[in-house]
Design a protein around this motif. Structure first.
Motif, PDB file in Angstrom:
ATOM      1  N   ASN B 175      40.647  48.909  57.249  1.00 12.84           N
ATOM      2  CA  ASN B 175      40.603  47.380  56.892  1.00 12.84           C
ATOM      3  C   ASN B 175      41.568  47.407  55.617  1.00 12.84           C
ATOM      4  O   ASN B 175      41.538  48.404  54.747  1.00 12.84           O
ATOM      5  CB  ASN B 175      39.388  47.235  56.430  1.00 12.84           C
ATOM      6  CG  ASN B 175      38.364  47.005  57.645  1.00 12.84           C
ATOM      7  OD1 ASN B 175      38.914  46.431  58.615  1.00 12.84           O
ATOM      8  ND2 ASN B 175      37.129  47.299  57.544  1.00 12.84           N
ATOM      9  N   ALA B 176      42.245  46.178  55.527  1.00 14.77           N
ATOM     10  CA  ALA B 176      42.850  46.056  54.248  1.00 14.77           C
ATOM     11  C   ALA B 176      41.940  45.771  53.138  1.00 14.77           C
ATOM     12  O   ALA B 176      40.789  45.438  53.051  1.00 14.77           O
ATOM     13  CB  ALA B 176      43.870  44.748  54.318  1.00 14.77           C
ATOM     14  N   PRO B 177      42.344  46.269  51.918  1.00 14.91           N
ATOM     15  CA  PRO B 177      41.354  46.205  50.739  1.00 14.91           C
ATOM     16  C   PRO B 177      41.293  44.712  50.361  1.00 14.91           C
ATOM     17  O   PRO B 177      42.097  43.841  50.762  1.00 14.91           O
ATOM     18  CB  PRO B 177      42.207  46.704  49.705  1.00 14.91           C
ATOM     19  CG  PRO B 177      43.421  47.423  50.236  1.00 14.91           C
ATOM     20  CD  PRO B 177      43.758  46.980  51.442  1.00 14.91           C
ATOM     21  N   PRO B 179      41.086  41.770  48.047  1.00 15.35           N
ATOM     22  CA  PRO B 179      41.776  41.488  46.831  1.00 15.35           C
ATOM     23  C   PRO B 179      40.746  41.140  45.797  1.00 15.35           C
ATOM     24  O   PRO B 179      39.875  40.149  46.134  1.00 15.35           O
ATOM     25  CB  PRO B 179      42.818  40.437  46.990  1.00 15.35           C
ATOM     26  CG  PRO B 179      42.941  40.294  48.647  1.00 15.35           C
ATOM     27  CD  PRO B 179      41.701  40.901  49.224  1.00 15.35           C
ATOM     28  N   GLY B 182      36.449  44.143  43.101  1.00 17.02           N
ATOM     29  CA  GLY B 182      35.999  45.099  42.313  1.00 17.02           C
ATOM     30  C   GLY B 182      36.133  46.534  42.856  1.00 17.02           C
ATOM     31  O   GLY B 182      36.618  47.250  42.243  1.00 17.02           O
ATOM     32  N   PHE B 184      37.238  49.317  45.490  1.00 13.96           N
ATOM     33  CA  PHE B 184      38.351  49.110  46.616  1.00 13.96           C
ATOM     34  C   PHE B 184      38.215  50.440  47.347  1.00 13.96           C
ATOM     35  O   PHE B 184      39.148  51.065  47.944  1.00 13.96           O
ATOM     36  CB  PHE B 184      39.557  49.310  45.825  1.00 13.96           C
ATOM     37  CG  PHE B 184      40.254  48.108  45.124  1.00 13.96           C
ATOM     38  CD1 PHE B 184      39.881  47.667  43.970  1.00 13.96           C
ATOM     39  CD2 PHE B 184      40.507  47.248  46.102  1.00 13.96           C
ATOM     40  CE1 PHE B 184      40.187  46.571  43.341  1.00 13.96           C
ATOM     41  CE2 PHE B 184      40.895  45.888  45.669  1.00 13.96           C
ATOM     42  CZ  PHE B 184      40.776  45.782  44.215  1.00 13.96           C
TER      43      PHE B 184
END
Lengths: 577, 191
Positions: B175-177, B179, B182, B184
């Motif tokens: 999964n993309a972080p 944004p 808090g 990551f």
């Protein structure tokens, strides 16, 4: 080998704290035989192996449990003797934490092995047969990616391999399994390299070892003294152990983007793989053990162990004295490229290190701040990408731009994220971006496949409809022909057979179909009436023979009938003639 | 006079030459079919579900080429609409809810114990992804199923379910972080 050949530098790279000394002090230990082994069918890149054993079956150490399925697959052998208790989904060392089908083996503690069939004189064998032996022993790369070794050796059969590179750089912090492998088995490794040389016939063999492992370098130099194998110490810099990076350091040549090392006639193998090849060919042992580094500050006695494949991680940690209260994160692999695992999962052929880190060792990353375009990540990148640009495109999901900026050349080493002053988890963006792009690509090929299937089906349905239509027409034509033939036959029959010559029945039938003139009809009716009257009288006489009236009438009626019949027949025969 | 005649003759000659070249090119470089339809068709998800009101993706591609709105394809969703908008250089429209909603991909699953072997679903499947014969149990070839739902309706005993594709280690994705969330997760290196 006193003179060190020339080496080159790779772009970028970082120097994180080594943390390797903790796990090298105790040498190489053997762990007690685990009670239960979890043997996933997928321990390599490619397709799952196919189980060939049944639940409840007793197996011996080294017995084949699952055979390879297709070219990109690897067979699986029993690491000890025991009973197969299940073949089911089981915990698996994967970043997703999902399960994978596995063979569960309960050991009987006897560790009885099947008879080994070593091949001492492999040099008399054809290289292809040696490759078959390597494949049959279930060897896949031990470096991390786990590519089936025989397939890798065959990857570009049309390319001659001029340089064989043995990767012993082991650049990632904490990991020492290759170091300990070399220290303990230098002669076996050299023998394994010689097997590879027999297969590939390279012009030169280069073993690259980072200079932070002086004992390993010395051991390898001693073992390789009388051979053409060159042991090359390279400066310690992460990630010099990446396949393409090591090739660049040792040969100065760069593997083209999207290409394989074979494209520049280089082939790279991990040092542990060489040991496995030696054991497979000269000792006849399939790949059932591997050397794993157990390290991290949460372990009381970090060490390196020879562990059977499939040993659950918690047993290894218990052996190394895990202090559960200190454990913050359990990582499989190193701190740079490893991923968090559950301790219920087993180790597999690619597992080189278990890092039981405390909170101080791997603190949770601080919240990411916006990118300040400092460019440190571009300086650190070993493949000369522009992580700061890729970061923007990945956030905006601009896949065309990601493709143009060569995201797929990223080796996910984590150097960019390590140097990032804003603590941006760059690698995670890149992994997600790559996964998304692969998924889109896959979706497209699936859609194309579905389109073809749909079109083939439409074609088939149309073909079937046409065929049915043709059959229907053929049947209609056949019926019409049959009708015409019947009519023609009937007409012929009437013409060919004169009524006088025909037997009564046929004559009557033919008369029925023929058209009679009004006069003939009258005559026919008269004849029939006369016949009926005659028959009535005959019948009454048969039941009552004494009726004289009837007896008198009979000859008259007979006469009348004969006359009428004759008149009718004369009329019809004249007509027919 | 001669000049005018020469000019006319020269122009005539040129017209003949270019006419011949154009005629030859029309034969030599003949384009089979309508390429824009093929390009549109390549962007559609090929589920052949008919939710757009056309009997398959190709007919819808033809309809789009003839000016139909590009937002009638629920299986393709926003991504397909965006791609079509890029290709045709038109404004992307939100998905037309009349034709259905964008759903995560599913595959058909036949509860085999309940299947009576009527073959109705086999006839409905646009990509021949159902295997079976009359009065024999049917089953779905998962790898071929496009999740179009067309087999669900004809089943007389309602033994077909549309299930979401199971997540395995093979199709799992990073999964993309998130944004500014808090935490990551895991992908940062050593401290």
């Amino acid at each position: 080998m006193s003179t060190q050949p020339r080496i080159w530098d790779m772009p970028g790279g970082i120097h994180p704290p080594q943390n390797k000394a903790q796990s090298t002090a105790r040498g190489l230990e053997r762990i007690p035989l685990p009670k239960r082994l979890i043997l996933p069918l997928l321990q390599h890149i490619g397709r799952r192996a196919e189980p060939i054993v049944q639940v409840g079956e007793r197996v011996l150490k080294g017995q084949l449990l699952a055979s390879s399925h297709g070219q990109y697959s690897c067979p699986l052998h029993a690491p000890t003797s025991g009973t197969i208790v299940a073949i089911e989904d089981a915990p698996y060392p994967h970043a997703s934490g999902l399960t994978e089908p596995a063979i569960i083996l309960d050991s009987d503690g006897e560790d009885r092995r099947i008879e080994l069939q070593p091949v001492a004189d492999y040099r008399s064998l054809d290289p292809v047969d040696v490759l078959d032996l390597i494949q049959a022993a279930g060897i896949s790369g031990l470096g991390g990616a786990g590519f089936p070794t025989a397939t890798k050796l065959l990857s570009r059969p049309d390319h001659r391999i001029s340089t064989l590179i043995i990767n012993a750089a082991e650049c990632e912090p904490y990991i020492t399994s290759d170091d300990m492998t070399i220290r303990h088995y230098p002669a076996r490794i050299v023998s394994g390299i010689e097997v590879l040389m027999h297969i590939l016939k390279p012009d030169q063999v280069l073993v690259g070892i980072e200079d932070n492992k002086p004992e390993a370098i010395a051991a390898m130099r001693a073992a390789a003294q009388d051979t053409t194998i060159q042991i090359i110490a390279i400066p310690t810099k992460y990630p010099s152990g990446g396949e393409k990076q090591l090739i660049q350091i040792l040969t100065g040549k760069e593997v083209p983007s999207g290409g394989l090392p074979a494209d520049i006639s280089v082939l790279c193998q991990n040092i542990g793989t060489c040991l496995a090849i030696h054991e497979a060919i000269l000792l006849g042992r399939p790949m059932i053990n591997r050397i794993v580094t157990l390290t991290g500050a949460a372990l009381q006695r970090p060490t390196n162990v020879i562990a059977p494949i499939g040993t659950p991680i918690h047993e290894l940690l218990a052996f190394a004295g895990l202090q559960p209260e200190r454990l913050h994160r359990l990582v499989l692999g190193g701190p740079m490229m490893g991923f968090t695992v559950d301790s219920a999962a087993p180790i597999i052929k690619t597992s080189n290190c278990l890092l039981a880190a405390t909170r101080e060792e791997l603190p949770p990353p601080p919240p990411a701040l916006p990118c300040i375009r400092c460019g440190l990540c571009a300086e650190a990148c070993p493949v000369e990408l522009l992580p700061q640009q890729l970061h923007w495109f990945a956030m905006g999901k601009d896949y065309a731009q990601l493709q143009r900026h060569d995201l797929f050349d990223c080796i996910e080493c984590g150097a960019c994220a390590y140097v990032c002053p804003s603590s941006i988890p760059l690698v995670q963006y890149f992994r997600a971006g790559k996964a998304e792009m692969r998924a889109i690509e896959q979706q497209h090929s699936r859609a194309e496949h579905s389109r073809q299937r749909f079109e083939h089906r439409q074609e088939r349905l149309q073909r079937e409809a046409e065929q049915r239509e043709q059959e229907r027409q053929a049947r209609a034509e056949k019926a019409a022909r049959a009708k015409a033939a019947r009519e023609a036959q009937a007409a012929r029959a009437q013409l060919a057979e004169p009524p006088t010559a025909a037997p009564d029945l046929a004559r009557i039938q033919s008369r029925k179909v023929s058209t009679l003139s009004a006069e003939q009809k009258q005559l026919k009716v008269a004849a029939a009436t006369a016949r009926m009257a005659l028959q009535r009288v005959q019948k009454q006489l048969a039941t009552n023979p004494d009726n004289t009236d009837m007896q008198k009438q009979l000859p008259e009626l007979e006469q009348a009938f004969a006359e009428a019949q004759q008149a009718f027949e004369q009329a019809t025969t004249q007509e027919a003639r | 006079m001669a000049i005018i005649l020469t000019a006319v003759l020269v122009l005539l000659l040129l017209a003949l030459v270019f006419g011949a070249v154009l005629g030859y090119a029309a034969v030599r470089f003949r384009v089979e079919g309508d390429p824009i339809v093929e390009q549109i068709n390549a962007l559609l998800p090929q589920t052949q579900c008919g939710q757009c009101g056309h009997p398959g993706c190709k007919p819808y591609a033809e309809a789009i080429a003839n000016g139909e709105p590009i937002n009638k394809c629920p299986p393709g969703g926003e991504a397909t609409i965006q791609a079509l908008a890029n290709l045709l250089d038109v404004e992307p429209l939100p998905l037309d809810g009349e034709h259905g909603e964008e759903k995560p991909p599913t595959v058909a699953y036949i509860r085999e114990a309940e299947c009576i072997g009527c073959t109705k679903c086999i006839q409905a499947c646009p990509v021949d992804a159902i295997l079976g014969a009359a009065r024999q149990m049917h089953t779905v070839i998962v790898d071929e199923c496009t999740g179009c739902d067309l087999c669900v309706e004809p089943c007389p005993v309602d033994c077909i379910d549309m299930l979401p594709l199971p997540v395995t280690t093979q199709n799992w994705r990073w999964n993309a972080p998130q944004p500014l969330a808090g935490s990551f997760g895991s992908q940062r290196g050593v401290a």
